[in-house]
Design a protein around this motif. Sequence first.
Motif, mmCIF file in Angstrom:
data_model
loop_
_atom_site.group_PDB
_atom_site.id
_atom_site.type_symbol
_atom_site.label_atom_id
_atom_site.label_comp_id
_atom_site.label_asym_id
_atom_site.label_seq_id
_atom_site.Cartn_x
_atom_site.Cartn_y
_atom_site.Cartn_z
ATOM 1 N N ASP A 1 28.490 33.381 1.774
ATOM 2 C CA ASP A 1 29.443 32.964 3.170
ATOM 3 C C ASP A 1 29.460 31.300 3.182
ATOM 4 N N GLY B 1 32.201 28.542 2.906
ATOM 5 C CA GLY B 1 32.546 27.439 3.839
ATOM 6 C C GLY B 1 32.434 26.258 3.716
ATOM 7 N N ARG C 1 35.621 23.616 3.467
ATOM 8 C CA ARG C 1 35.573 22.339 4.417
ATOM 9 C C ARG C 1 36.391 21.156 3.914
#
Length: 149
Positions: free
Chosen positions: A5, A9, A13
């Motif tokens: 995860d 992420g 970004r």
Amino acid sequence: MTRHDRLVGLRARKTPWNGDARFASALEKFAARVGESTLQYGSYLHFFPNWLRVTDGQISEVVYPFGKIEDPLFGLAMVWIYDCYPFVHTGFVEQYLVRHNVPREDFAICLGIQALSIIAKELPFPSPGDATPYANALWGLVDRALSWL
């Protein structure tokens, strides 16, 4: 949050660092070894005393309620990243890893992903030629983590 995860992420970004060759290469090396995560409630502060109150052997109060479910090694990595004095100078992290039978590679993956996350969040891009000691320390942790893979 699992290691996977965190990695997803970080890739998602919107940061100029994603186009940096050194950053992208390190990210892919960690991605290739991401593996499984053990999840628990916590934050990097839960490694410090007094985040829980215990009464009669049972947790009676959560003093720092802003934690999250995540791999605890991300919190442990923050001790090194933010140079949490005096713990970083006592072997606290190393002793935790030994006592909990954590392979150095598992910690390296979390340390590297966490350091890259902080780089993407806090460092200006591109890094100035005379990088700050903080920037050098973050990249040094990424390099150390890569050497442990």
